[in-house]
Design a protein around this motif. Structure first.
Motif, PDB file in Angstrom:
ATOM      1  N   HIS A  76       1.085  -1.412   0.072  1.00 21.22           N
ATOM      2  CA  HIS A  76       0.057   0.155  -0.222  1.00 21.22           C
ATOM      3  C   HIS A  76       0.813   1.282   0.044  1.00 21.22           C
ATOM      4  O   HIS A  76       1.936   0.882   0.755  1.00 21.22           O
ATOM      5  N   LYS A  77       0.711   2.347  -0.868  1.00 25.40           N
ATOM      6  CA  LYS A  77       1.033   3.633  -0.887  1.00 25.40           C
ATOM      7  C   LYS A  77      -0.081   4.845  -0.804  1.00 25.40           C
ATOM      8  O   LYS A  77      -1.033   4.505  -1.877  1.00 25.40           O
ATOM      9  N   ASP A  78      -0.159   5.722  -0.476  1.00 26.98           N
ATOM     10  CA  ASP A  78      -0.739   6.669  -0.651  1.00 26.98           C
ATOM     11  C   ASP A  78      -0.261   8.059  -0.021  1.00 26.98           C
ATOM     12  O   ASP A  78       0.780   8.050   0.231  1.00 26.98           O
ATOM     13  N   HIS A  79      -1.153   8.890  -0.738  1.00 28.60           N
ATOM     14  CA  HIS A  79      -0.463  10.498  -1.132  1.00 28.60           C
ATOM     15  C   HIS A  79      -0.110  11.357   0.185  1.00 28.60           C
ATOM     16  O   HIS A  79       0.501  12.352   0.502  1.00 28.60           O
ATOM     17  N   MET A  80      -0.515  10.563   1.785  1.00 27.41           N
ATOM     18  CA  MET A  80      -0.373  10.992   3.111  1.00 27.41           C
ATOM     19  C   MET A  80       1.243  10.282   3.436  1.00 27.41           C
ATOM     20  O   MET A  80       1.521  10.559   4.534  1.00 27.41           O
ATOM     21  N   GLY A  81       1.630  10.067   2.314  1.00 24.93           N
ATOM     22  CA  GLY A  81       3.063   8.955   2.906  1.00 24.93           C
ATOM     23  C   GLY A  81       3.006   7.875   3.482  1.00 24.93           C
ATOM     24  O   GLY A  81       4.680   7.073   3.836  1.00 24.93           O
ATOM     25  N   ASN A  82       1.872   7.316   3.395  1.00 27.20           N
ATOM     26  CA  ASN A  82       1.870   5.558   4.117  1.00 27.20           C
ATOM     27  C   ASN A  82       2.558   4.526   3.330  1.00 27.20           C
ATOM     28  O   ASN A  82       1.733   4.445   2.525  1.00 27.20           O
ATOM     29  N   VAL A  83       3.651   3.729   3.614  1.00 27.01           N
ATOM     30  CA  VAL A  83       4.011   2.672   2.803  1.00 27.01           C
ATOM     31  C   VAL A  83       3.845   1.517   3.467  1.00 27.01           C
ATOM     32  O   VAL A  83       4.347   1.370   5.229  1.00 27.01           O
ATOM     33  N   GLY A 276      -7.136  18.789  -8.050  1.00 28.75           N
ATOM     34  CA  GLY A 276      -6.485  18.307  -6.957  1.00 28.75           C
ATOM     35  C   GLY A 276      -6.522  18.880  -5.293  1.00 28.75           C
ATOM     36  O   GLY A 276      -5.666  18.322  -4.465  1.00 28.75           O
ATOM     37  N   GLN A 277      -7.690  18.332  -4.836  1.00 29.18           N
ATOM     38  CA  GLN A 277      -7.766  18.929  -3.237  1.00 29.18           C
ATOM     39  C   GLN A 277      -7.912  17.890  -2.984  1.00 29.18           C
ATOM     40  O   GLN A 277      -7.983  18.078  -1.037  1.00 29.18           O
ATOM     41  N   PHE A 278      -7.370  16.837  -3.370  1.00 27.98           N
ATOM     42  CA  PHE A 278      -7.413  15.331  -2.519  1.00 27.98           C
ATOM     43  C   PHE A 278      -6.355  14.979  -2.078  1.00 27.98           C
ATOM     44  O   PHE A 278      -6.150  14.207  -1.434  1.00 27.98           O
ATOM     45  N   VAL A 279      -4.861  16.381  -2.264  1.00 27.80           N
ATOM     46  CA  VAL A 279      -3.859  16.338  -1.784  1.00 27.80           C
ATOM     47  C   VAL A 279      -3.280  17.657  -0.799  1.00 27.80           C
ATOM     48  O   VAL A 279      -4.323  18.417  -1.086  1.00 27.80           O
TER      49      VAL A 279
END
Length: 279
Positions: A76-83, A276-279
């Motif tokens: 898993h990778k996401d725009h919040m930086g979680n891996v 672009g308001q999800f990041v």
């Protein structure tokens, strides 16, 4: 204790998602007896061609996902930086809230890939909360051996069996839920207390189970009626998921990766993502 009966049986059906990943799906977006659950996807393969493209970056709003792997890894990778990367037997939880962009990549181990992704609806009051993420490696999942031939693994919420309450590591879902995995040999019986206000679903992924005279084959979801508990028998060597949760009783409007309460909210989600308001 009033034991629940089978109200409805729903067969999973072949589908594909992401970059052509083959799955077996049971969807209940328009079925109020599913609430708070929305969908169950089963990923099962011995061929990398069935899933090699994975799930490239994509958005979500208004839901939570719980991914649980029996065999195989899941990145898993996401725009919040979680891996995060699960090992066999681990779970990942993500609350999309007001918006998340993530990617997911299944990886076979020992020639096997078998896992599930469950979509859980968020109540209207929490659909625009900040996104969140957590993963739970296999050693973090609560396990309880009922005997040498029967094992229950509690992933989310609490489950009471024979007077013992088992608490799963995931406790912060947006709506109260209990999610567990039962492995049993033929002839074993699982008896458990459930909150009578909760909806209850049983998904059999291996073997065959029986509830009050109704057989449930692998790849079939059983929707149960209301009561204080369940009694499930393994007719063969069996594996099944128990999903129980508090129904939301709210409108559900579903469009692709977005699940909201109105068409206007769906349109706003699309606009926000495009801007672009999800990041």
């Amino acid at each position: 204790m009033a034991i629940r009966h089978v109200k409805q049986l729903i067969r999973s059906h072949p589908s594909a998602d992401g970059d052509g990943v083959k799955i077996q799906r049971v969807a209940g977006f328009d079925n109020p007896v599913f609430s708070p659950f929305l969908m169950i996807d089963e990923l099962k393969s011995t061929s990398a061609d069935d899933y090699i493209g994975g799930f490239p970056p994509h958005p979500h709003r208004g839901i939570e996902t719980l991914t649980y792997m029996l065999n195989g890894h899941f990145q898993h990778k996401d725009h919040m930086g979680n891996v995060g990367e699960l090992r066999d037997g681990g779970a990942q939880w993500m609350s999309a809230g007001r918006g998340v962009i993530h990617s997911e990549m299944p990886i076979m181990t020992a020639g096997q890939l078998h896992g599930f992704q469950i979509w859980i609806n968020l109540p209207a009051a929490k659909k625009m909360q900040p996104a969140d993420y957590a993963d739970f490696q296999p050693e973090m999942i609560t396990e309880h051996a009922l005997n040498d031939n029967s094992l229950i693994r509690v992933i989310a919420g609490d489950l009471t069996i024979r007077g013992t309450t088992l608490t799963g590591p995931l406790q912060k879902t947006g709506v109260a839920t209990t999610i567990a995995d039962w492995h049993a040999s033929r002839g074993e019986v699982l008896t458990s207390c459930l909150n009578p206000d909760f909806q209850a679903l049983i998904y059999v992924y291996r073997g065959e189970a029986e509830i009050k005279g109704v057989s449930i084959d692998a790849g079939t979801l059983a929707v149960l009626d209301h009561g204080e508990g369940i009694e499930v028998s393994a007719k063969q060597d069996t594996g099944l998921l128990l999903l129980s949760g508090l129904p939301l009783n709210e409108p559900v409007v579903h469009y692709g990766p977005f699940v909201m309460n109105s068409l206007e909210e769906i349109e706003q989600a699309i606009t926000d993502y495009q801007n672009g308001q999800f990041v």
